[in-house]
Design an enzyme around this catalytic site. Structure first.
Site, PDB file in Angstrom:
ATOM      1  N   GLU A   1     -11.398   4.153   6.791  1.00 26.19           N
ATOM      2  CA  GLU A   1     -10.169   4.707   7.370  1.00 26.19           C
ATOM      3  C   GLU A   1     -10.555   5.796   8.365  1.00 26.19           C
ATOM      4  OE1 GLU A   1      -7.543   6.156   4.381  1.00 26.19           O
ATOM      5  OE2 GLU A   1      -5.862   6.366   5.745  1.00 26.19           O
TER       6      GLU A   1
ATOM      7  N   HIS B   1       0.843  -1.212   0.000  1.00 27.34           N
ATOM      8  CA  HIS B   1       0.000   0.000   0.000  1.00 27.34           C
ATOM      9  C   HIS B   1       0.869   1.248   0.000  1.00 27.34           C
ATOM     10  CE1 HIS B   1      -3.955   1.992   0.823  1.00 27.34           C
ATOM     11  NE2 HIS B   1      -3.103   2.988   1.004  1.00 27.34           N
TER      12      HIS B   1
ATOM     13  N   HIS C   1      -9.626   1.813  -0.304  1.00 28.93           N
ATOM     14  CA  HIS C   1      -9.465   2.419   1.018  1.00 28.93           C
ATOM     15  C   HIS C   1     -10.813   2.253   1.711  1.00 28.93           C
ATOM     16  CE1 HIS C   1      -5.952   4.175  -0.770  1.00 28.93           C
ATOM     17  NE2 HIS C   1      -5.637   4.809   0.337  1.00 28.93           N
TER      18      HIS C   1
HETATM   19 ZN   LIG Z   1      -3.721   4.947   1.273  1.00 22.55          ZN
END
Ligand SMILES: [Zn+2]
Length: 271
Positions: free
Chosen positions: A213, A57, A210
């Site tokens: 988060e 990532h 994603h």
């Molecule tokens: Zn990221």
């Protein structure tokens, strides 16, 4: 006659004093005191010899940009995203390529020979996409770079994102990305997960989103991601990145969620 022997190394399973024989780019023999000639020999000096590292990532378009245009004072993700938005209009093709090349040279020197990097597609000129496609091609003999089409400003929140994401994929970006927790509502986030998984299914691509988060225990887009993976038969081809809201979730809910993630064979990149 082998092409190369690397002598006297320790393997990851802790076997000491091993010699590695290489022919035509492949390992053909591993044993102590390999009794055969080679065009080239390297003394491993008793150090560890391991397969290359993988960085699963990364954001190569933003690498080595600390302090530009200013330092993130709050240290939060949202200020980081705002800062990136301020920097974006100043970016040039040459600047992105130069920073990416510098980063990759460091990575290669440290034995990191595969990087999956997200690339922001929320830019009408797709300047970062163009630059990183060139970097991927320039460095192909040395490092495997996989690009993820990442709608940083939101797949639906930015009304231009869908067309730009499709254009980036047409240009050769490898993986479909997303950012459902950044959409305007939970429902829009879920809708973005569905549409992005459908795009990946139509094109036979991987997904790396994603996901959640945040510290919000009600950010549950990973559940939708696992469901859409299951529905579209994308088992084993989908990754949820970050998944940080899971540490705030109710334990009972997580006990059910983990089974759904496993059933859909969704990978987790927990950074
Ligand atoms: Zn990221």
């Amino acid at each position: 006659m082998l092409d190369l022997i690397i002598r006297n190394v320790v393997l990851p399973d802790e076997r000491p004093g091993q010699d590695i024989g290489i022919k035509d780019g492949r390992i053909v023999d591993i044993r102590p005191a390999l009794d055969i000639e080679a065009v080239e020999e390297i003394d491993g000096g008793g150090y560890l010899l391991s397969p290359p590292f993988v960085d699963s990532h990364f954001h190569m378009d933003a690498t080595l940009s600390y302090g530009r245009p200013r330092v993130n004072a709050s240290g939060t993700l949202l200020e980081g995203i705002r800062l990136w938005g301020e920097l974006k209009p100043e970016l040039t093709h040459a600047d992105i390529k130069d920073r990416a090349h510098r980063l990759c040279r460091w990575a290669i020197a440290k034995g990191n020979l595969a990087i999956r990097t997200h690339v922001d597609i929320c830019d009408p000129s797709l300047i970062a996409v163009e630059a990183l496609l060139e970097v991927r091609s320039d460095l192909r003999p040395f490092i495997d770079i996989q690009l993820v089409a990442f709608p940083q400003d939101g797949f639906y929140r930015d009304p231009t994102a869908e067309a730009l994401l499709l254009k980036a994929l047409d240009k050769g970006v490898d993986v479909v990305g997303g950012i459902p927790h950044f959409e305007r509502t939970m429902a829009e986030g879920a809708r973005s997960v569905q549409r992005l998984c459908e795009i990946a299914a139509e094109r036979g691509l991987l997904v790396d989103m994603h996901c959640d988060e945040s510290d919000d225990p009600l950010s549950r887009h990973i559940e939708t991601l696992a469901y859409q993976t299951q529905r579209l038969g994308l088992h084993g081809r989908v990754t949820g990145s970050h998944l940080t809201s899971m540490h705030s979730m109710d334990n009972y809910y997580v006990s059910k969620l983990m089974a759904l993630i496993q059933e859909a064979q969704v990978h987790a990149v927990a950074n």
